[in-house]
Design an enzyme around this catalytic site. Structure first.
Site, PDB file in Angstrom:
ATOM      1  N   ARG A 301       0.806  -1.226   0.000  1.00 10.85           N
ATOM      2  CA  ARG A 301       0.000   0.000   0.000  1.00 10.85           C
ATOM      3  C   ARG A 301       0.840   1.278   0.000  1.00 10.85           C
ATOM      4  O   ARG A 301       0.375   2.337   0.414  1.00 10.85           O
ATOM      5  CB  ARG A 301      -0.988   0.008   1.170  1.00 10.85           C
ATOM      6  CG  ARG A 301      -2.021  -1.111   1.080  1.00 10.85           C
ATOM      7  CD  ARG A 301      -3.034  -1.037   2.205  1.00 10.85           C
ATOM      8  NE  ARG A 301      -4.066  -2.028   2.036  1.00 10.85           N
ATOM      9  CZ  ARG A 301      -3.979  -3.277   2.486  1.00 10.85           C
ATOM     10  NH1 ARG A 301      -2.888  -3.669   3.141  1.00 10.85           N
ATOM     11  NH2 ARG A 301      -4.966  -4.133   2.289  1.00 10.85           N
ATOM     12  N   LYS A 323       2.442  10.962 -11.828  1.00  9.09           N
ATOM     13  CA  LYS A 323       1.557  10.057 -12.572  1.00  9.09           C
ATOM     14  C   LYS A 323       2.278   8.724 -12.774  1.00  9.09           C
ATOM     15  O   LYS A 323       3.397   8.689 -13.281  1.00  9.09           O
ATOM     16  CB  LYS A 323       1.183  10.647 -13.931  1.00  9.09           C
ATOM     17  CG  LYS A 323       0.055  11.643 -13.888  1.00  9.09           C
ATOM     18  CD  LYS A 323      -0.366  11.981 -15.315  1.00  9.09           C
ATOM     19  CE  LYS A 323      -1.538  12.929 -15.340  1.00  9.09           C
ATOM     20  NZ  LYS A 323      -1.986  13.223 -16.716  1.00  9.09           N
ATOM     21  N   GLU A 365       7.673  16.811 -25.928  1.00  8.14           N
ATOM     22  CA  GLU A 365       7.123  17.288 -24.663  1.00  8.14           C
ATOM     23  C   GLU A 365       7.663  18.672 -24.318  1.00  8.14           C
ATOM     24  O   GLU A 365       6.974  19.485 -23.697  1.00  8.14           O
ATOM     25  CB  GLU A 365       7.443  16.296 -23.543  1.00  8.14           C
ATOM     26  CG  GLU A 365       6.833  14.906 -23.730  1.00  8.14           C
ATOM     27  CD  GLU A 365       5.318  14.876 -23.524  1.00  8.14           C
ATOM     28  OE1 GLU A 365       4.737  15.920 -23.157  1.00  8.14           O
ATOM     29  OE2 GLU A 365       4.719  13.808 -23.729  1.00  8.14           O
ATOM     30  N   LYS A 407       5.988  22.416 -15.693  1.00  6.89           N
ATOM     31  CA  LYS A 407       5.163  21.301 -15.223  1.00  6.89           C
ATOM     32  C   LYS A 407       5.017  21.325 -13.707  1.00  6.89           C
ATOM     33  O   LYS A 407       3.933  21.065 -13.182  1.00  6.89           O
ATOM     34  CB  LYS A 407       5.750  19.967 -15.672  1.00  6.89           C
ATOM     35  CG  LYS A 407       4.850  18.797 -15.264  1.00  6.89           C
ATOM     36  CD  LYS A 407       5.134  17.526 -16.004  1.00  6.89           C
ATOM     37  CE  LYS A 407       4.085  16.470 -15.637  1.00  6.89           C
ATOM     38  NZ  LYS A 407       4.324  15.189 -16.318  1.00  6.89           N
ATOM     39  N   GLU A 417      -5.123  16.431 -11.427  1.00 10.66           N
ATOM     40  CA  GLU A 417      -5.777  16.685 -12.699  1.00 10.66           C
ATOM     41  C   GLU A 417      -7.268  16.935 -12.548  1.00 10.66           C
ATOM     42  O   GLU A 417      -8.104  16.363 -13.245  1.00 10.66           O
ATOM     43  CB  GLU A 417      -5.533  15.524 -13.683  1.00 10.66           C
ATOM     44  CG  GLU A 417      -5.690  15.937 -15.135  1.00 10.66           C
ATOM     45  CD  GLU A 417      -5.118  14.901 -16.112  1.00 10.66           C
ATOM     46  OE1 GLU A 417      -5.872  14.452 -16.980  1.00 10.66           O
ATOM     47  OE2 GLU A 417      -3.931  14.571 -15.998  1.00 10.66           O
ATOM     48  N   ARG A 421      -4.390  20.802 -14.759  1.00  6.84           N
ATOM     49  CA  ARG A 421      -3.341  19.870 -15.184  1.00  6.84           C
ATOM     50  C   ARG A 421      -3.684  19.179 -16.501  1.00  6.84           C
ATOM     51  O   ARG A 421      -2.788  18.702 -17.213  1.00  6.84           O
ATOM     52  CB  ARG A 421      -3.076  18.838 -14.079  1.00  6.84           C
ATOM     53  CG  ARG A 421      -1.888  17.938 -14.405  1.00  6.84           C
ATOM     54  CD  ARG A 421      -1.439  17.137 -13.203  1.00  6.84           C
ATOM     55  NE  ARG A 421      -0.370  16.224 -13.577  1.00  6.84           N
ATOM     56  CZ  ARG A 421       0.293  15.460 -12.722  1.00  6.84           C
ATOM     57  NH1 ARG A 421       0.015  15.511 -11.431  1.00  6.84           N
ATOM     58  NH2 ARG A 421       1.240  14.655 -13.142  1.00  6.84           N
ATOM     59  N   ASN A 425      -1.929  17.676 -21.429  1.00  5.88           N
ATOM     60  CA  ASN A 425      -2.225  16.629 -22.410  1.00  5.88           C
ATOM     61  C   ASN A 425      -2.424  17.192 -23.814  1.00  5.88           C
ATOM     62  O   ASN A 425      -3.003  16.511 -24.679  1.00  5.88           O
ATOM     63  CB  ASN A 425      -3.469  15.840 -21.985  1.00  5.88           C
ATOM     64  CG  ASN A 425      -3.199  14.948 -20.794  1.00  5.88           C
ATOM     65  OD1 ASN A 425      -2.262  14.159 -20.796  1.00  5.88           O
ATOM     66  ND2 ASN A 425      -4.008  15.091 -19.754  1.00  5.88           N
ATOM     67  N   HIS A 428      -2.167  14.931 -26.819  1.00  7.11           N
ATOM     68  CA  HIS A 428      -2.210  13.552 -26.355  1.00  7.11           C
ATOM     69  C   HIS A 428      -3.482  12.805 -26.772  1.00  7.11           C
ATOM     70  O   HIS A 428      -3.454  11.589 -26.905  1.00  7.11           O
ATOM     71  CB  HIS A 428      -2.055  13.504 -24.838  1.00  7.11           C
ATOM     72  CG  HIS A 428      -0.652  13.761 -24.370  1.00  7.11           C
ATOM     73  ND1 HIS A 428       0.022  14.929 -24.665  1.00  7.11           N
ATOM     74  CD2 HIS A 428       0.207  13.010 -23.631  1.00  7.11           C
ATOM     75  CE1 HIS A 428       1.232  14.881 -24.127  1.00  7.11           C
ATOM     76  NE2 HIS A 428       1.364  13.735 -23.501  1.00  7.11           N
ATOM     77  N   HIS A 432      -2.393   9.515 -28.262  1.00  6.02           N
ATOM     78  CA  HIS A 432      -2.721   8.218 -27.656  1.00  6.02           C
ATOM     79  C   HIS A 432      -3.485   7.331 -28.639  1.00  6.02           C
ATOM     80  O   HIS A 432      -3.323   6.107 -28.647  1.00  6.02           O
ATOM     81  CB  HIS A 432      -3.534   8.427 -26.390  1.00  6.02           C
ATOM     82  CG  HIS A 432      -2.738   8.933 -25.233  1.00  6.02           C
ATOM     83  ND1 HIS A 432      -3.305   9.376 -24.058  1.00  6.02           N
ATOM     84  CD2 HIS A 432      -1.396   9.078 -25.069  1.00  6.02           C
ATOM     85  CE1 HIS A 432      -2.352   9.766 -23.219  1.00  6.02           C
ATOM     86  NE2 HIS A 432      -1.192   9.602 -23.820  1.00  6.02           N
ATOM     87  N   HIS A 445       6.153   7.324 -27.932  1.00  6.57           N
ATOM     88  CA  HIS A 445       5.145   8.209 -27.349  1.00  6.57           C
ATOM     89  C   HIS A 445       5.344   9.651 -27.811  1.00  6.57           C
ATOM     90  O   HIS A 445       4.387  10.327 -28.209  1.00  6.57           O
ATOM     91  CB  HIS A 445       5.218   8.135 -25.821  1.00  6.57           C
ATOM     92  CG  HIS A 445       4.338   9.113 -25.123  1.00  6.57           C
ATOM     93  ND1 HIS A 445       2.958   9.060 -25.192  1.00  6.57           N
ATOM     94  CD2 HIS A 445       4.637  10.204 -24.350  1.00  6.57           C
ATOM     95  CE1 HIS A 445       2.444  10.063 -24.493  1.00  6.57           C
ATOM     96  NE2 HIS A 445       3.436  10.769 -23.981  1.00  6.57           N
TER      97      HIS A 445
END
Length: 541
Positions: A301, A323, A365, A407, A417, A421, A425, A428, A432, A445
């Site tokens: 955890r 992330k 990026e 960032k 997000e 935030r 993207n 993206h 994606h 990517h």
């Protein structure tokens, strides 16, 4: 200006047992006039001459901490004198922070303009390379606790002194250059705050990783490409410090960012009897960082983890912000957790071994950060893309540091997000879809994001949010980075199906991150007509 030089300088002088001097205050004392009045009567050129004279006198004194004006670096003689006679600390502040700190300060003649933000952006673009040229230490202020910031400076000054002593003792026998002090940026998230250290040769600092590992056990997660290059360099100091090191080597590639790879990490940690004080170290690119971070977030955890990104893409983006996760056949990064590292250590020397295609993927990026949040940075990229592609160390250092600053500021304001935030993207949603549609690993990517930004800029133009010239500038910069600007033909139905599986979507509607204008983001839907027109215009058939 507005970086906290006076406040931090006074505290630093107190801790060092030295006298504090502010060059602006000294000018006012000598002339009997305020800085704004000198600007008004004599002009900036005359003020700069006075400033250079005062700094020449002050820098010849001993046992002082000197705070200079923000424009002092414009004088070449001043830069040389400061670098020669003392240790220069550059307190870097983001434009937004400077505006907040100077909003009610009437003693800033250069900010008495109709558009202070634009003025600051231009001043930053002019002065930033000069600050970096003269600085021995670069410290990001963010929103610091002053005492904590002073302690950080003291620690880095001590490290500089140790390095200087070591170099003097062993200069005749040195076989490799000593690592320089890193640029340090703080991600301000309260009790989850952490530093990002950026600089060449960080992995040559034997104690750097060790200081962030409190427990006895360490699990280093890496891949078959990175392991031969850097694994022993990271593991050896940990073993020497008495840590029990577990090495976990995964296959290299986006196609391995899967549940099976995550299970390999868990299997190895359980077999090694790793406890809840084990620190997970992610050594590699974005895939390794995401997988190792998700493993750290989930194992017992939650256990501590440290990011050591070795690709440009990971250094400027995926290692910052917490992330973590893995891919699913139906969508990229759809399974994961927000989980912040204890530290990010970005050794820019690792970029020397990076394939050209991977370097270009990282530049996507970097471009993204300028396109959505910093027009001055975007313009700097337009002027310096050739140097970045050629791996000029100074250009790369600035691009990485500025990207991380942008960032980190967004993450500070919206860690999970909830709104802002999502603008990170940009490109993206299309990107994606390309990755999932072609199969993970077919395009890198960053390649998919680069093409996605071209498509998003085209869509922004069709919606009337930017003009054709701005859209063309995005496309030209992406192409200059060596990235694809034409999308693959997945079929219209498949494109729409893939874009509908996106974390930003709400109520079944596809939400796009767009430009309004270049340098500023907007979030919203697009009409079917405009979306289909963009697909038709950008797809290679």
């Amino acid at each position: 200006m507005g970086s906290g030089k006076t406040t931090i300088g006074r505290q630093l002088a107190k801790r060092l047992g030295k006298r504090f001097v502010d060059s602006d205050h000294e000018i006012e004392a000598r002339t009997g006039a305020s800085i704004p009045l000198i600007f008004d009567i004599e002009g900036e050129a005359s003020f700069r001459r006075r400033e250079a004279e005062v700094i020449r006198d002050l820098s010849s004194q001993r046992d002082i901490v000197l705070a200079t004006g923000g424009g002092a670096v414009l004088d070449a003689g001043t830069r040389a004198r400061l670098a020669e006679r003392g240790t220069v600390i550059y307190l870097r502040a983001h434009v937004n922070s400077i505006l907040q700190r100077t909003a009610h300060d009437k003693n800033r003649p250069l900010l008495r303009t109709p558009d202070p933000r634009r003025t600051l952006e231009l001043l930053t673009a002019q002065r930033e390379p000069l600050y970096r040229e003269v600085a021995h230490l670069i410290i990001d202020t963010g929103r610091p606790n002053v005492q904590s910031m002073v302690q950080t400076i003291l620690e880095q000054l001590a490290a500089l002194a140790r390095k200087s002593a070591h170099a003097s003792m062993h200069s005749l026998h040195a076989t490799t250059p000593q690592p320089t002090s890193p640029f340090t940026l703080n991600v301000d998230l309260g009790e989850r705050s952490y530093p990002i250290a950026i600089g060449p040769g960080l992995l040559d600092h034997a104690d750097l990783v060790v200081r962030y590992v409190n427990g006895r056990q360490v699990a280093i997660v890496t891949n078959g490409t990175v392991a031969p290059l850097y694994l022993e360099k990271v593991a050896a100091p940990l073993r020497a410090a008495g840590r029990d090191v577990l090495e976990i080597i995964l296959p290299d590639g986006e196609q391995y960012k899967t549940w099976e790879s995550l299970m390999k990490i868990f299997d190895a940690m359980l077999a090694h009897k790793c406890d809840r004080k084990t620190t997970v170290v992610a050594l590699g690119g974005g895939v390794i960082g995401d997988l190792a971070g998700f493993a750290a977030a989930s194992y017992m955890r939650g256990v501590p983890f440290v990011q050591i990104p070795t690709t440009l893409l990971a250094q400027v983006d995926s290692s910052v912000g917490g992330k973590t996760g893995l891919n699913h056949p139906l969508g990229k990064n759809m399974i994961g957790a927000f989980y912040q590292p204890r530290a990010v250590l970005a050794d820019t020397s690792t970029l020397a071994t990076l394939p050209a295609r991977e370097l270009a993927a990282g530049l996507a990026e970097v471009i993204k950060h300028g396109a959505i949040l910093d027009l001055a940075f975007f313009e700097w990229l337009e002027a310096n893309m050739g140097a970045l592609v050629a791996r000029d160390p100074a250009a790369l250092a600035h691009a990485i540091a500025r990207s991380c600053e942008i960032k980190a500021d967004v993450v500070r304001r919206d860690e999970r997000e909830g709104g802002l935030r999502a603008v990170l993207n940009f490109g993206h949603t299309f990107g994606h879809a390309i990755e999932a549609g072609l199969g993970y690993g077919a395009w890198l990517h960053g390649e998919a994001v680069g093409c996605g930004m071209v498509m998003a800029a085209d869509l922004s133009h069709r919606l009337g949010q930017i003009d054709s010239l701005q859209a063309a500038r995005v496309k030209a910069l992406v192409a200059a980075a060596g990235l694809p600007v034409s999308a693959p033909d997945l079929g219209t139905a498949r494109w729409l199906e893939l874009m509908e599986v996106d974390k930003k979507n709400e109520g079944g509607a596809i939400r796009f991150i767009l430009l309004k204008p270049l340098g500023s983001p907007s979030i919203g839907p697009a009409s079917d007509v405009d979306l289909l027109a963009t697909l038709d215009a950008c797809i290679t058939r």
